[in-house]
Motif scaffolding. Structure first.
Motif, PDB file in Angstrom:
ATOM      1  N   ALA A   1      13.600 -17.842  22.167  1.00 50.58           N
ATOM      2  CA  ALA A   1      13.351 -17.174  20.841  1.00 50.58           C
ATOM      3  C   ALA A   1      14.140 -15.693  20.996  1.00 50.58           C
ATOM      4  O   ALA A   1      13.342 -14.716  21.357  1.00 50.58           O
TER       5      ALA A   1
ATOM      6  N   TRP B   1      12.959 -12.581  18.509  1.00 51.03           N
ATOM      7  CA  TRP B   1      11.919 -12.761  17.773  1.00 51.03           C
ATOM      8  C   TRP B   1      10.729 -11.729  18.010  1.00 51.03           C
ATOM      9  O   TRP B   1      10.127 -11.046  17.187  1.00 51.03           O
TER      10      TRP B   1
ATOM     11  N   VAL C   1       6.382  -8.236  16.442  1.00 52.46           N
ATOM     12  CA  VAL C   1       6.978  -9.258  15.928  1.00 52.46           C
ATOM     13  C   VAL C   1       8.071  -9.254  14.852  1.00 52.46           C
ATOM     14  O   VAL C   1       7.881  -8.299  13.940  1.00 52.46           O
ATOM     15  N   GLN C   2       9.318  -9.633  15.128  1.00 50.40           N
ATOM     16  CA  GLN C   2      10.314  -9.548  14.287  1.00 50.40           C
ATOM     17  C   GLN C   2       9.910  -9.964  12.874  1.00 50.40           C
ATOM     18  O   GLN C   2       9.451 -11.161  12.564  1.00 50.40           O
TER      19      GLN C   2
ATOM     20  N   ARG D   1       9.721 -13.953  11.460  1.00 46.10           N
ATOM     21  CA  ARG D   1       9.671 -14.791  12.618  1.00 46.10           C
ATOM     22  C   ARG D   1       8.025 -15.176  12.804  1.00 46.10           C
ATOM     23  O   ARG D   1       7.368 -14.335  12.478  1.00 46.10           O
ATOM     24  N   ASN D   2       7.798 -16.382  12.765  1.00 46.31           N
ATOM     25  CA  ASN D   2       6.328 -16.828  12.779  1.00 46.31           C
ATOM     26  C   ASN D   2       6.159 -17.499  14.204  1.00 46.31           C
ATOM     27  O   ASN D   2       6.564 -18.654  14.326  1.00 46.31           O
ATOM     28  N   PHE D   3       5.276 -17.005  14.921  1.00 48.90           N
ATOM     29  CA  PHE D   3       4.543 -17.432  16.169  1.00 48.90           C
ATOM     30  C   PHE D   3       3.470 -18.389  15.979  1.00 48.90           C
ATOM     31  O   PHE D   3       3.078 -18.954  16.924  1.00 48.90           O
TER      32      PHE D   3
END
Ligand code: ZN
Ligand code: ZN
Length: 254
Positions: free
Chosen positions: A171, A174, A202-203, A206-208
């Motif tokens: 990633a 990210w 977090v950019q 982007r989804n963590f």
């Protein structure tokens, strides 16, 4: 492993070696640390190999710090028993000390980045437990001004090498470094923690959420940087956060 699989492995490793020799212009392979001529590419000579401490079990189930004696598979070290951390499990390949410093720092110099290929293989092997069921590798980001000076991020280089060795996707970008942090070199543990607090984010886009991630970095000393990354990733909804480091400094005797 049956005989045909063994033969196939043998054949593919030899073909790779021949292919490598052609690519490298049949120069004899050299030790990654001292440059002495050796029999195999991307390896260390016997003397450098013996000087460097590679971590292996028995080790702390949580942080991978080596134990002098077997303590049982789930045993954790005193530091892990006494501290709350945002990451779930960490592994490092080797001890950061006077024997390994030159090898590890080679990654930061543009002319020695080929060492990343070997490091990626080592990290993939030592980090097998941490990498199992992982969705994404998250390299510790550099601030863009530092990236501009250095031209590449050594943590991202390692993450790509782990990927090439059979690891999960990277990633890249990210996680971003919001502000440039002063060098940690001379700071103690508490100062390091303050130094990196709020440094990562977090950019956008982007989804963590629900992702099982592993933070990758080259060197860990107090662990303040990976802790801060892990804190941000957990807050962003990551299901689990592992840590995979090339070289870890340990207190003398610890
Ligand atoms: Zn050597
Ligand atoms: Zn531990």
């Amino acid at each position: 492993m049956d005989a045909s699989a063994t033969l196939a492995n043998w054949a593919s490793s030899h073909l790779r070696r021949i292919g490598r020799a052609v690519v490298d212009g049949v120069l004899p392979p050299r030790c990654l640390a001292c440059g002495e001529t050796i029999g195999e590419p991307d390896a260390l000579c016997g003397r450098c190999w013996r000087g460097i401490t590679f971590f292996a079990p028995p080790w702390c189930a949580a942080c991978g710090a080596p134990f002098a004696h077997p303590m049982g598979e789930d045993a954790i070290c005193g530091a892990c028993a006494g501290e709350r951390r945002s990451w779930d499990r960490a592994r490092s390949v080797l001890r950061y000390d006077k024997h390994s410093r030159h090898l590890v720092l080679g990654l930061k110099h543009g002319d020695r980045t080929h060492v990343a290929r070997a490091f990626g293989r080592w990290m993939h092997r030592t980090g097998a437990e941490v990498l199992a069921d992982t969705d994404l590798l998250v390299p510790v980001p550099l601030h863009w001004t530092r990236l501009f000076q250095r031209r590449y991020n050594q943590a991202a280089l390692l993450a790509q090498a782990i990927r090439s060795a059979g690891g999960p996707e990277v990633a890249a970008d990210w996680l971003v470094r919001r502000r440039r942090t002063p060098s940690q070199g001379r700071l103690g543990p508490a100062a390091r923690e303050r130094n990196v607090r709020g440094a990562f984010a977090v950019q956008a886009g982007r989804n963590f959420a629900g992702k099982r991630v592993v933070v990758v970095d080259d060197v860990m000393t107090t662990g303040a940087t990976v802790e801060e990354c892990a804190r941000v990733l957990k807050r962003a909804g990551a299901a689990s956060v592992g840590v995979l480091i090339l070289a870890r400094a340990l207190r003398v005797g610890g």
